[in-house]
Structures are given as structure tokens and as C-alpha cells.
Design an enzyme around this catalytic site. Structure first.
Site, PDB file in Angstrom:
ATOM      1  N   ARG A  49       0.833  -1.196   0.000  1.00 55.36           N
ATOM      2  CA  ARG A  49       0.000   0.000   0.000  1.00 55.36           C
ATOM      3  C   ARG A  49       0.873   1.252   0.000  1.00 55.36           C
ATOM      4  O   ARG A  49       1.914   1.288   0.651  1.00 55.36           O
ATOM      5  CB  ARG A  49      -0.884   0.023   1.250  1.00 55.36           C
ATOM      6  CG  ARG A  49      -1.765  -1.204   1.400  1.00 55.36           C
ATOM      7  CD  ARG A  49      -2.425  -1.199   2.766  1.00 55.36           C
ATOM      8  NE  ARG A  49      -3.203  -2.432   2.990  1.00 55.36           N
ATOM      9  CZ  ARG A  49      -3.786  -2.723   4.144  1.00 55.36           C
ATOM     10  NH1 ARG A  49      -3.671  -1.899   5.176  1.00 55.36           N
ATOM     11  NH2 ARG A  49      -4.474  -3.849   4.270  1.00 55.36           N
ATOM     12  N   ASP A  51       0.462   5.462   0.820  1.00 50.39           N
ATOM     13  CA  ASP A  51      -0.436   6.343   1.548  1.00 50.39           C
ATOM     14  C   ASP A  51      -0.960   7.476   0.673  1.00 50.39           C
ATOM     15  O   ASP A  51      -0.521   7.670  -0.462  1.00 50.39           O
ATOM     16  CB  ASP A  51       0.289   6.935   2.762  1.00 50.39           C
ATOM     17  CG  ASP A  51       0.636   5.889   3.807  1.00 50.39           C
ATOM     18  OD1 ASP A  51      -0.100   4.894   3.916  1.00 50.39           O
ATOM     19  OD2 ASP A  51       1.629   6.081   4.524  1.00 50.39           O
ATOM     20  N   ARG A 198       8.983   7.881   5.288  1.00 49.80           N
ATOM     21  CA  ARG A 198       8.688   9.278   5.629  1.00 49.80           C
ATOM     22  C   ARG A 198       9.217   9.631   7.017  1.00 49.80           C
ATOM     23  O   ARG A 198       9.729  10.731   7.243  1.00 49.80           O
ATOM     24  CB  ARG A 198       7.184   9.523   5.550  1.00 49.80           C
ATOM     25  CG  ARG A 198       6.631   9.499   4.128  1.00 49.80           C
ATOM     26  CD  ARG A 198       5.116   9.551   4.129  1.00 49.80           C
ATOM     27  NE  ARG A 198       4.631  10.699   4.874  1.00 49.80           N
ATOM     28  CZ  ARG A 198       3.374  10.847   5.263  1.00 49.80           C
ATOM     29  NH1 ARG A 198       2.471   9.911   4.996  1.00 49.80           N
ATOM     30  NH2 ARG A 198       3.013  11.923   5.934  1.00 49.80           N
TER      31      ARG A 198
END
Length: 256
Positions: A49, A51, A198
Site C-alpha cells: 500500500r 499512503d 517518511r
């Protein structure tokens, strides 16, 4: 039969990869296109996945379809016609039954782009993180080397994540200056925790302001506590660059 494909997307207007009700997602758009093309509900599985706001240069996915439902067509051209312009397909292959876009992946590379221009970029502002401070490349590279190896990255996992499997192997982590005012951080590993890249970028940038950044980075890693690390960098600078699979599986995939 199992179909593997390669796609890229600009994540700006998507609520991430994973299908969700009432919001626009990459998985949702691709499944809608495939279901229209083959006139039956089809489920797409991605390598992982991404974001909200995060981009992909080389996302791998697959779907399964009955041989009786398969149509002899140029599926890449068809999908590029049926999906919006912020999604692009680059290749499709018939894959062996043991291939799985997520579970067969051996490693992934992510890239993070940072613009240090004095003024915010007007063009491409959703594709880089604007950080108007010149970066110390040597310090950043020293910090990045602390990440290489098999380590517990619990300090860089987003709070509230459910997994307890926080040990990951990072094969390489490097900073580079591409052109004046534009930097890139590349990291390759066998897997990544939610928002891990991140969080790593945000902490490295924050540590540039500290007197002993290298020492503090080691302490953050050793603490295994998210509260000791810094805020994450925003999603618009992050790209899933490439997903790697075992060569023996790649060889069994035939291009459509």
C-alpha cells in the site's frame, strides 16, 4: 490464469493505494477499469500500500481471471484508455500460479525528493517536499549509513500500527544532490513499516539541526520508541520506485 502488470501513478489526488468506500484510490480505479474490460468483478493485489499523496514509478500488481473470460487484446493499451491520466500502465505478463505481487516480493526501493529552493516550487509542487534550507549532504549520508543492516525499526513505525514484526533489513540508503536545490534519498530493503520511509526522512532532516546527529540517530534506533524520533516528512515527496522479485519467477512470466 494470473496476470501481472507494472504501473505508475501520481498520488496527489488519491487516498492511497487501498480500495476504500466513497474516496478515490488507485486500487479502486484499476479494479473499476478491469471489471469494465472483462465484464465481471475482479480484485487487484498490489505489492504493497502507498499512503495518501504518495506516488509510484514502479508498482507491481496482479489479478486472477478464468481462462474462459480472458480476451486476446493489448491489455496495456486498454487499461491506459480506461483509467484516468494520473495512472499509467507500462507492461503486462502472464504469470505462474505461484507468483504473488505482495508475498513474492524480495525487496523494494523507495525514493524521496526534496526541493530546497528559496521560494516554493510552482511547477511540480505536489511531487517534491519543499524544505527551503540547504542540506549538509555529508551529514545526511553519515546518518543514512546507520540504517543499513538488519535492525529493529520500531522507532520509525507510525503510532497505532498493528504489526509487531518491526525488524527489517535495509540493503542500501543513500542521499544525493541531483541538480542545484534538488536532493534525493534512495532506500532499498526487504520490507518497510507503515510510513517508515517518511519517518526516516523527517528524522534525518531534523537531526541536521542537532550538535551530535549521528549519536542521536543511533539512540533513536536503539530506543525502539516512536516518541524518540521526529515528525514524518510529507507524502508528496515519496515514490515507490521499484519492486524486485526472484529471477526464477521473472523468467516464468511471459509478456502479453
Amino acid at each position: 490464469m494470473k496476470i501481472r502488470f507494472l504501473l505508475s501513478y501520481q498520488g496527489t489526488d488519491f487516498y492511497g493505494w487501498q480500495r476504500q468506500k466513497k474516496v478515490r484510490t488507485v486500487q479502486g480505479e484499476v479494479e473499476k477499469a478491469l471489471s469494465h474490460l472483462f465484464q465481471e468483478p475482479l480484485t487487484v493485489v498490489g505489492s504493497g500500500r502507498t499512503d495518501t499523496g504518495v506516488h509510484a514509478l514502479g508498482q507491481t500488481a496482479h489479478f486472477e481471471i478464468s481462462p474462459n473470460s480472458w480476451k486476446s487484446l493489448n491489455i496495456v493499451t486498454a487499461l491506459n484508455h480506461l483509467t484516468p491520466p494520473d495512472i499509467s500502465f507500462h507492461g503486462a505478463w502472464k504469470a505462474p500460479k505461484e507468483f504473488h505481487a505482495r508475498f513474492s516480493a524480495q525487496k523494494k526501493t523507495y525514493s524521496f525528493f526534496i526541493s530546497t529552493t528559496p521560494s516554493p516550487p510552482a511547477v511540480g509542487r505536489d511531487c517534491v517536499y519543499w524544505h527551503p534550507q540547504e542540506l549538509n549532504l555529508k551529514t545526511l549520508q553519515d546518518l543514512a549509513q546507520n540504517l543499513v543492516g538488519t535492525k529493529d525499526f520500531k522507532s520509525f513505525q507510525t503510532s497505532g500500527s498493528s504489526t509487531d514484526q518491526t525488524v527489517k533489513t535495509i540493503y542500501s540508503a543513500n542521499w544525493m544532490k541531483i541538480v542545484p536545490f534538488l536532493y534525493r534519498f534512495d532506500i532499498t530493503g526487504d520490507g518497510f513499516l507503515r510510513q517508515m520511509v517518511r519517518n526516516l526522512v523527517g528524522s534525518q532532516l531534523a537531526l541536521l539541526k542537532e550538535e551530535t546527529p549521528d549519536k542521536l540517530m543511533k539512540e533513536i534506533l536503539e530506543s525502539k520508541n516512536r516518541k524518540t524520533a521526529f515528525a514524518p516528512a510529507p507524502g508528496q515527496g515519496l515514490y515507490l520506485k521499484q519492486v524486485f522479485y526472484p529471477p526464477e519467477l521473472d523468467k516464468q512470466c511471459s509478456r502479453l
